[in-house]
Design a protein around this motif. Structure first.
Motif, PDB file in Angstrom:
ATOM      1  N   LYS A   1       6.546   2.789  -3.220  1.00 16.17           N
ATOM      2  CA  LYS A   1       7.318   3.146  -4.365  1.00 16.17           C
ATOM      3  C   LYS A   1       8.405   2.449  -4.782  1.00 16.17           C
ATOM      4  O   LYS A   1       9.134   1.983  -4.037  1.00 16.17           O
ATOM      5  CB  LYS A   1       7.747   4.844  -4.354  1.00 16.17           C
ATOM      6  CG  LYS A   1       6.682   5.853  -4.110  1.00 16.17           C
ATOM      7  CD  LYS A   1       7.213   7.151  -4.088  1.00 16.17           C
ATOM      8  CE  LYS A   1       5.923   8.105  -4.020  1.00 16.17           C
ATOM      9  NZ  LYS A   1       6.423   9.636  -3.834  1.00 16.17           N
TER      10      LYS A   1
ATOM     11  N   LEU B   1       5.818   0.072 -10.193  1.00 14.85           N
ATOM     12  CA  LEU B   1       5.553  -1.200  -9.730  1.00 14.85           C
ATOM     13  C   LEU B   1       6.146  -2.133 -10.841  1.00 14.85           C
ATOM     14  O   LEU B   1       5.731  -2.068 -12.103  1.00 14.85           O
ATOM     15  CB  LEU B   1       3.945  -1.602  -9.446  1.00 14.85           C
ATOM     16  CG  LEU B   1       3.541  -2.880  -9.303  1.00 14.85           C
ATOM     17  CD1 LEU B   1       4.235  -3.531  -7.953  1.00 14.85           C
ATOM     18  CD2 LEU B   1       2.174  -2.919  -9.064  1.00 14.85           C
TER      19      LEU B   1
ATOM     20  N   THR C   1       0.997  -1.135   0.017  1.00 16.33           N
ATOM     21  CA  THR C   1       0.031   0.103   0.017  1.00 16.33           C
ATOM     22  C   THR C   1       0.884   1.355  -0.038  1.00 16.33           C
ATOM     23  O   THR C   1       1.760   1.438   0.663  1.00 16.33           O
ATOM     24  CB  THR C   1      -0.981   0.099   1.225  1.00 16.33           C
ATOM     25  OG1 THR C   1      -1.735  -1.220   1.457  1.00 16.33           O
ATOM     26  CG2 THR C   1      -2.051   1.022   1.263  1.00 16.33           C
ATOM     27  N   SER C   2       0.567   2.203  -0.956  1.00 14.29           N
ATOM     28  CA  SER C   2       1.283   3.532  -1.060  1.00 14.29           C
ATOM     29  C   SER C   2       3.051   3.253  -0.936  1.00 14.29           C
ATOM     30  O   SER C   2       3.698   4.032  -0.162  1.00 14.29           O
ATOM     31  CB  SER C   2       0.998   4.517   0.220  1.00 14.29           C
ATOM     32  OG  SER C   2      -0.389   4.542   0.207  1.00 14.29           O
TER      33      SER C   2
ATOM     34  N   ILE D   1      -4.245  -4.966  -9.715  1.00 17.59           N
ATOM     35  CA  ILE D   1      -3.520  -3.436  -9.747  1.00 17.59           C
ATOM     36  C   ILE D   1      -4.661  -2.409  -9.399  1.00 17.59           C
ATOM     37  O   ILE D   1      -5.297  -1.895 -10.231  1.00 17.59           O
ATOM     38  CB  ILE D   1      -2.728  -3.042 -11.036  1.00 17.59           C
ATOM     39  CG1 ILE D   1      -1.685  -4.735 -11.042  1.00 17.59           C
ATOM     40  CG2 ILE D   1      -1.862  -1.840 -11.025  1.00 17.59           C
ATOM     41  CD1 ILE D   1      -1.367  -4.603 -12.665  1.00 17.59           C
TER      42      ILE D   1
ATOM     43  N   THR E   1      -5.980   4.158 -11.895  1.00 17.22           N
ATOM     44  CA  THR E   1      -4.555   3.397 -12.505  1.00 17.22           C
ATOM     45  C   THR E   1      -4.274   3.846 -13.862  1.00 17.22           C
ATOM     46  O   THR E   1      -5.120   3.856 -14.825  1.00 17.22           O
ATOM     47  CB  THR E   1      -5.197   1.889 -12.303  1.00 17.22           C
ATOM     48  OG1 THR E   1      -5.326   1.411 -10.933  1.00 17.22           O
ATOM     49  CG2 THR E   1      -4.024   1.120 -12.855  1.00 17.22           C
TER      50      THR E   1
ATOM     51  N   VAL F   1       3.557   1.014 -14.001  1.00 17.67           N
ATOM     52  CA  VAL F   1       3.288  -0.306 -13.757  1.00 17.67           C
ATOM     53  C   VAL F   1       3.682  -1.000 -15.085  1.00 17.67           C
ATOM     54  O   VAL F   1       3.180  -0.879 -16.126  1.00 17.67           O
ATOM     55  CB  VAL F   1       2.045  -0.772 -13.318  1.00 17.67           C
ATOM     56  CG1 VAL F   1       1.897  -2.210 -13.183  1.00 17.67           C
ATOM     57  CG2 VAL F   1       1.408   0.035 -12.208  1.00 17.67           C
TER      58      VAL F   1
ATOM     59  N   PRO G   1      -1.433  -4.721  -5.125  1.00 16.83           N
ATOM     60  CA  PRO G   1      -0.755  -3.505  -5.057  1.00 16.83           C
ATOM     61  C   PRO G   1      -1.710  -2.374  -4.885  1.00 16.83           C
ATOM     62  O   PRO G   1      -2.484  -2.360  -5.812  1.00 16.83           O
ATOM     63  CB  PRO G   1       0.189  -3.341  -6.444  1.00 16.83           C
ATOM     64  CG  PRO G   1      -0.432  -4.375  -7.290  1.00 16.83           C
ATOM     65  CD  PRO G   1      -1.221  -5.488  -6.518  1.00 16.83           C
TER      66      PRO G   1
ATOM     67  N   CYS H   1       0.264   2.202  -5.353  1.00 11.66           N
ATOM     68  CA  CYS H   1       1.516   2.142  -5.584  1.00 11.66           C
ATOM     69  C   CYS H   1       2.038   2.881  -6.869  1.00 11.66           C
ATOM     70  O   CYS H   1       1.275   3.105  -7.988  1.00 11.66           O
ATOM     71  CB  CYS H   1       2.103   0.807  -5.652  1.00 11.66           C
ATOM     72  SG  CYS H   1       1.833  -0.121  -3.940  1.00 11.66           S
ATOM     73  N   GLU H   2       3.637   3.209  -6.907  1.00 13.37           N
ATOM     74  CA  GLU H   2       4.083   3.874  -8.063  1.00 13.37           C
ATOM     75  C   GLU H   2       5.408   2.918  -8.376  1.00 13.37           C
ATOM     76  O   GLU H   2       5.896   2.697  -7.359  1.00 13.37           O
ATOM     77  CB  GLU H   2       4.389   5.250  -7.750  1.00 13.37           C
ATOM     78  CG  GLU H   2       3.154   6.057  -7.578  1.00 13.37           C
ATOM     79  CD  GLU H   2       3.596   7.639  -7.426  1.00 13.37           C
ATOM     80  OE1 GLU H   2       4.612   7.977  -7.937  1.00 13.37           O
ATOM     81  OE2 GLU H   2       2.599   8.397  -6.918  1.00 13.37           O
TER      82      GLU H   2
ATOM     83  N   CYS I   1      -2.951   2.489  -9.039  1.00 19.05           N
ATOM     84  CA  CYS I   1      -1.517   2.393  -9.246  1.00 19.05           C
ATOM     85  C   CYS I   1      -1.017   3.287 -10.354  1.00 19.05           C
ATOM     86  O   CYS I   1      -1.796   3.423 -11.373  1.00 19.05           O
ATOM     87  CB  CYS I   1      -0.726   0.883  -9.189  1.00 19.05           C
ATOM     88  SG  CYS I   1      -1.020   0.148  -7.762  1.00 19.05           S
ATOM     89  N   LYS I   2       0.145   3.670 -10.361  1.00 18.03           N
ATOM     90  CA  LYS I   2       0.828   4.470 -11.393  1.00 18.03           C
ATOM     91  C   LYS I   2       2.047   4.075 -11.784  1.00 18.03           C
ATOM     92  O   LYS I   2       2.878   3.651 -11.041  1.00 18.03           O
ATOM     93  CB  LYS I   2       0.819   5.824 -10.985  1.00 18.03           C
ATOM     94  CG  LYS I   2       1.221   6.887 -12.105  1.00 18.03           C
ATOM     95  CD  LYS I   2       1.344   8.368 -11.827  1.00 18.03           C
ATOM     96  CE  LYS I   2       1.855   9.429 -12.600  1.00 18.03           C
ATOM     97  NZ  LYS I   2       1.647  10.639 -12.006  1.00 18.03           N
TER      98      LYS I   2
END
Length: 557
Positions: A235, A260, A232-233, A281, A318, A287, A254, A257-258, A284-285
């Motif tokens: 990088k 990933l 969670t959260s 996912i 996402t 990936v 995830p 998250c960034e 998230c950013k």
């Protein structure tokens, strides 16, 4: 002169509008640039968990020594925590920044079935804040973290999951019931304990509401199954090489998250595993998922961003995702977006993937109440074999049921009612799907939008499909099917369009004899055209019903 220019400008606008409606694929000639996903980096220092008292005998509980090794590694600046050959029984593992947990080829990390080792914690379940049992592997607000190697991580999920009787043989069912646990009143579902059954009988058990605490859910604790791995959260995260299997609920989750990366991992669950997704996912950013294999009990590779108001309030789509060179075997969907996509999803590339026996191949699902916008999805070079449901599916009437009905299961048809557009209205738009090859499916293409919000701007180009049924487009706008080669068993009709607008089918090649090429229904259907269709083996070109105007369809050479 001024009047002439005004007329000329108006004509240009009409021409541009026509092009946007019927040739919008040209607008997608330049896709956004794919993201670069930053990778992890660790010092070479290695700490062996045996130095902290861990024993790989399958009996000693190694929760403390494994976590002590991870903490020590992080505190000294980072490095590798080695899990050597052995069977390592453990409770929850909490990852730390700058740590690479490396699972040796000869190692199995097995999580205990003693539920007392998992405390109730603030978590997230299917897109909403919820109390859940602590995940076997977790990490929050971390940076530069990895799990690598070629060993096995086993979540011992059979101790947690309920099982539906109609997903087992009679012998399997009898063996399961005789092992302990309880069944529901109808004897259709087995639960591992009374606590698990009580939770199933509650509406949204565990979901956080004002004034509730973990203690309020202690009597249904067994029901609150954790996802196996939750970051969670975080990088810069890497999962590489390992086998991750037998999860209590989702395998990999995830969340927010960034940077990933999932690379060359094998994710497994029994096909009957309830909520046994491969990877979800969520919000998230940046990936990258590449060279992975999934064989699971629910969706394989899934994109999410929160559920309903909770997802909209979070407001984290996402985005910037590359999914390439993956294989999905059993799963409800090979590549999936939804249904919890209330924060949106955008700028996603799916390339060079194969789906073998997945219930649905490409699965995009949502429902009223979600809200959210899913857009700018680029899919290329997909192979599918033996798909029991639809090869390509867009559906805005998702009902939280298995995609393929089981034997004897009856489902009510959806009730079609037009409602006002609000923030709760979901949107699917701007998809480009190219070079899809399907050998065996129940239906080739199925698109079903809402009367108040049709599915919009979909290009499917260069598709070769062998299926029982052909194409169905319902409440869809600005759809282009280009160079579609299709062989079906049922050919009356090959293509059905209901309340479709601005539909272009260009280069259709039916490989079998066709009784009826296209049926059009609904008074809202208009501006449908078939271009360059091979007509030599077609008995009847068109049919109209339920208020559809014959002028809504134009067939040209």
């Amino acid at each position: 002169m001024k009047r002439h220019k005004s007329v000329e400008n108006k004509a240009k606008k009409v021409c541009l509008l026509w092009l946007s409606l019927f040739s919008f694929s040209a607008l997608w000639a330049q896709e956004p640039v794919q993201p670069t996903v930053r990778q992890v980096s660790f010092p070479n220092d290695t700490l062996n968990i045996t130095a902290f008292g861990a024993k790989g005998d399958g009996q000693h509980l190694n929760t403390e020594p494994i976590n002590e090794a991870i903490i020590a590694c992080s505190q000294k600046g980072g490095g590798v925590v080695l899990v050597p050959a052995g069977l390592w029984l453990t409770g929850p593992i909490e990852m730390k920044s700058n740590v690479n947990l490396h699972i040796s080829r000869e190692a199995v990390v097995l999580f205990t079935d003693d539920f007392n080792q998992y405390k109730l914690v603030e978590s997230n379940w299917e897109g909403e804040p919820a109390w859940r049992n602590q995940s076997p592997i977790s990490g929050k607000n971390l940076e530069n973290v990895a799990i690598t190697g070629s060993g096995v991580i086993d979540g011992n999920g059979g101790a947690w999951r309920m099982v539906k009787r109609n997903k087992m043989t009679e012998t399997q069912w009898k063996k399961l019931v005789s092992s302990g646990g309880v069944v529901d009143e109808k004897a259709n579902i087995w639960y591992p304990s009374e606590s698990s059954l009580r939770g199933a009988q509650q509406k949204k058990a565990g979901v956080m509401r004002p004034g509730t605490t973990a203690a309020d859910f202690s009597d249904v604790k067994d029901f609150l199954r954790p996802n196996l791995l939750v970051f969670t959260s975080c990088k810069r995260v890497l999962l590489e090489g390992v086998t991750i299997q037998n999860s209590p609920a989702w395998n990999l989750h995830p969340l927010m998250c960034e940077e990933l990366t999932l690379r060359r991992i094998l994710v497994r669950n029994p096909w009957y595993a309830q909520n046994g997704d491969g990877v979800d996912i969520e919000s998230c950013k940046n990936v990258l998922v590449e060279d992975c294999t999934f064989d699971v009990g629910d969706d394989g590779i899934c994109i999410k961003s929160g559920r309903d108001k909770a997802g909209r309030d979070r407001g984290m789509p996402t985005e910037n995702v590359i999914i390439r060179n993956n294989i999905v075997y059993h799963a409800h969907g090979g590549f999936v977006i939804g249904s919890e996509m209330s924060g949106g999803a955008r700028n996603i590339w799916v390339e060079h993937c194969s789906f073998i026996g997945t219930d649905i191949g490409l699965r995009f699902k949502t429902t009223r109440g979600r809200g959210g916008v899913v857009e700018n999805i680029f899919i290329n070079n997909i192979n599918m074999v033996d798909i029991p449901g639809e090869a390509i599916l867009f559906d805005m009437y998702y009902a939280a049921v298995d995609p393929v009905p089981l034997v004897g299961e009856n489902r009510e048809p959806v009730q079609v009612v037009k409602l006002p557009v609000t923030e709760e209205t979901p949107r699917f738009r701007n998809f480009v799907i190219r070079n899809v090859h399907v050998h065996g499916a129940e239906k080739g293409i199925f698109v079903r939008g809402l009367p108040e919000m049709p599915i919009q701007n979909i290009l499917i180009e260069n598709a070769n499909i062998v299926a029982k049924k052909g194409v169905e487009l319902i409440e869809a706008s600005n759809i282009e099917l280009k160079n579609l080669t299709i062989a079906t068993e049922e050919t009356n009709p090959l293509i059905h369009i209901d309340n479709g607008e601005n539909i272009t089918i260009d280069g259709l090649d039916p490989k079998e004899g066709v009784d009826l090429l296209v049926s059009v229904s609904g008074g809202a259907s208009k501006k449908i055209q078939l271009l360059n269709t091979a007509k030599s083996n077609i008995k009847k070109l068109s049919e109209f019903s339920n208020g559809a105007d014959r002028k809504s369809l134009v067939i040209k050479k």
